[in-house]
Design a protein around this motif. Structure first.
Motif, short mmCIF file in Angstrom:
data_model
loop_
_atom_site.label_atom_id
_atom_site.label_comp_id
_atom_site.label_asym_id
_atom_site.label_seq_id
_atom_site.Cartn_x
_atom_site.Cartn_y
_atom_site.Cartn_z
N CYS A 126 16.78 3.92 -10.56
CA CYS A 126 15.37 3.64 -10.29
C CYS A 126 15.27 2.32 -9.52
O CYS A 126 16.25 1.58 -9.40
CB CYS A 126 14.56 3.56 -11.59
SG CYS A 126 15.03 2.20 -12.69
N ASP A 128 13.77 -0.40 -10.34
CA ASP A 128 13.99 -1.57 -11.18
C ASP A 128 15.48 -1.92 -11.27
O ASP A 128 15.86 -3.10 -11.28
CB ASP A 128 13.42 -1.34 -12.58
CG ASP A 128 11.90 -1.36 -12.60
OD1 ASP A 128 11.30 -1.90 -11.64
OD2 ASP A 128 11.31 -0.82 -13.54
N GLY A 209 4.74 8.50 -12.50
CA GLY A 209 5.33 7.24 -12.04
C GLY A 209 4.37 6.34 -11.29
O GLY A 209 4.80 5.51 -10.50
N ALA A 211 2.90 3.44 -11.25
CA ALA A 211 3.06 2.19 -12.01
C ALA A 211 1.83 1.29 -11.92
O ALA A 211 1.42 0.70 -12.93
CB ALA A 211 4.30 1.45 -11.53
N SER A 215 -0.61 0.34 -14.99
CA SER A 215 -0.72 -1.08 -15.34
C SER A 215 -2.18 -1.54 -15.33
O SER A 215 -2.60 -2.30 -16.22
CB SER A 215 0.11 -1.92 -14.36
OG SER A 215 1.49 -1.59 -14.45
N GLN A 223 6.13 -1.24 -17.37
CA GLN A 223 7.30 -0.57 -16.84
C GLN A 223 7.09 0.93 -17.00
O GLN A 223 6.86 1.41 -18.12
CB GLN A 223 8.56 -1.02 -17.56
CG GLN A 223 9.84 -0.54 -16.89
CD GLN A 223 11.06 -1.28 -17.41
OE1 GLN A 223 10.98 -2.04 -18.37
NE2 GLN A 223 12.20 -1.07 -16.76
N VAL A 224 7.12 1.66 -15.90
CA VAL A 224 6.83 3.09 -15.90
C VAL A 224 8.05 3.83 -15.36
O VAL A 224 8.66 3.40 -14.37
CB VAL A 224 5.58 3.40 -15.03
CG1 VAL A 224 5.33 4.90 -14.93
CG2 VAL A 224 4.36 2.69 -15.61
N GLU A 226 10.37 6.12 -13.29
CA GLU A 226 10.31 6.57 -11.91
C GLU A 226 10.86 7.99 -11.80
O GLU A 226 11.92 8.29 -12.35
CB GLU A 226 11.13 5.62 -11.02
CG GLU A 226 11.01 5.90 -9.54
CD GLU A 226 11.76 4.87 -8.71
OE1 GLU A 226 11.90 5.09 -7.49
OE2 GLU A 226 12.20 3.84 -9.27
N GLY A 237 8.43 0.44 -9.96
CA GLY A 237 7.52 -0.37 -10.75
C GLY A 237 6.87 -1.48 -9.94
O GLY A 237 7.15 -1.65 -8.75
#
Length: 331
Positions: A126, A128, A209, A211, A215, A223-224, A226, A237
């Motif tokens: 992902c 992140d 996803g 994000a 949020s 944090q979502v 992906e 994210g």
């Protein structure tokens, strides 16, 4: 850079990036105008030299580096388009560029990144994960770290897109753009609202996803997970330590929508059939939102940011299948 970006920063960005990023056309879509009984315009940032709007922010960020940083080079994480923009501008400015990407980035974007001259590091599943690797390389090699959206110079660069829209068509009263980390929406929102506070800024993400939308609903960065999507450029994210785009999206975005994969596919096919534009999924989410959410655009003057065209024929064939359409050769 001041603690709060202003329209002046966007004007300065435009001066800075001239010669690297294009002033792209804003063209009227007769097909969309007829379909929705509105005045529909397409901002063709797919015509940037790298095929996506991300070049604007990438060029502005590189040009803001001091000489020592330029010599050492930069590192970023990307879903493809920001890294490609950074690599293109870096090559023109003689600045070494390293791009960290995850294994979710499509093969065509990986190949384009490598062809651009950047050092490409594939790490994790992902965005992140790729970001963690980029920060590790920053510390290990002493590189300047440039995030793909959460940076004032990047946001100001993306804002030049909104500035151009309103200079071409001052009567535009609604702008649709893809929403991922928020750099484009933040920049366009700052430009548009500074010129016309009544103008509506609409952000659109894919269903899974999303994000930034998740949020915003929670009131703080989340944090979502992906997942793969036709709108792969919108993946990833926003960063739990988000310093710029979360607050700016809260301030400047009027509404946000999610769209499913079938609607994205249909919008991609429609743009090729009616407007002769072969674009990636992230560039078609605005049109998808109008259809899926049955938005009433009657009498409105609307701009859609066509953000990029970096997709493979395999991906477009997948979109055709999802949309229940014939092979793209028949469109």
């Amino acid at each position: 850079m001041s603690e709060q970006l202003t329209l002046k920063d966007i004007y300065l960005a435009r001066q800075r990036i001239a010669g690297l990023a294009l002033r792209t056309p804003l063209v009227r879509s007769e097909s969309l105008s007829r379909r929705w009984n509105c005045d529909a315009w397409l901002k063709l940032d797919n015509l940037q030299p790298t095929g996506a709007f991300k070049l604007r922010g990438a060029a502005n960020a590189l040009l803001g580096l001091d000489p020592a940083q330029r010599e050492r080079g930069v590192v970023t994480m990307s879903t493809g388009n920001f890294g490609r923009g950074l690599a293109y501008a870096g090559r023109r400015l003689n600045i070494p560029v390293t791009v960290c990407i995850s294994r979710l980035v499509p093969d065509n974007k990986v190949a384009a990144l490598r062809a651009s001259g950047a050092e490409v590091v594939i790490h994790g599943d992902c965005q992140d994960d790729a970001d963690c690797e980029a920060r590790r390389l920053r510390d290990e090699r002493g590189l300047a770290y440039l995030p793909p959206f959460d940076h004032p110079l990047v946001i100001a660069g993306q804002g030049t897109c909104g500035l151009e829209i309103l200079e071409e068509q001052p009567e535009i009263d609604m702008i649709f753009a893809g929403l991922s980390g928020g750099g484009l929406i933040a920049g366009i929102g700052l430009a548009a609202k500074s010129i016309n506070p009544a103008l509506e800024v609409i952000g659109v993400s894919m269903n899974e996803g999303a994000a930034m939308l998740e949020s915003l609903a929670a009131g703080h960065p989340l944090q979502v997970a992906e997942v793969s999507s036709l709108a792969d450029s919108l993946g990833g994210g926003i960063g739990l330590d988000n310093a710029w785009t979360f607050a700016m999206t809260q301030r400047y975005m009027d509404r946000g929508y999610k769209v499913d994969e079938v609607q994205i596919a249909r919008a991609m096919v429609q743009l090729l059939r009616e407007d002769k534009l072969l674009v990636e999924g992230a560039a078609a989410v605005g049109m998808a939102a109008v259809e899926q959410h049955r938005l009433d655009l009657s009498g409105r003057r609307v701009a859609f940011v066509i953000s990029g065209q970096n997709l493979s024929t395999t991906t477009f064939a997948q979109a055709c299948r999802l949309a229940g359409e014939p092979p793209y050769a028949d469109l």
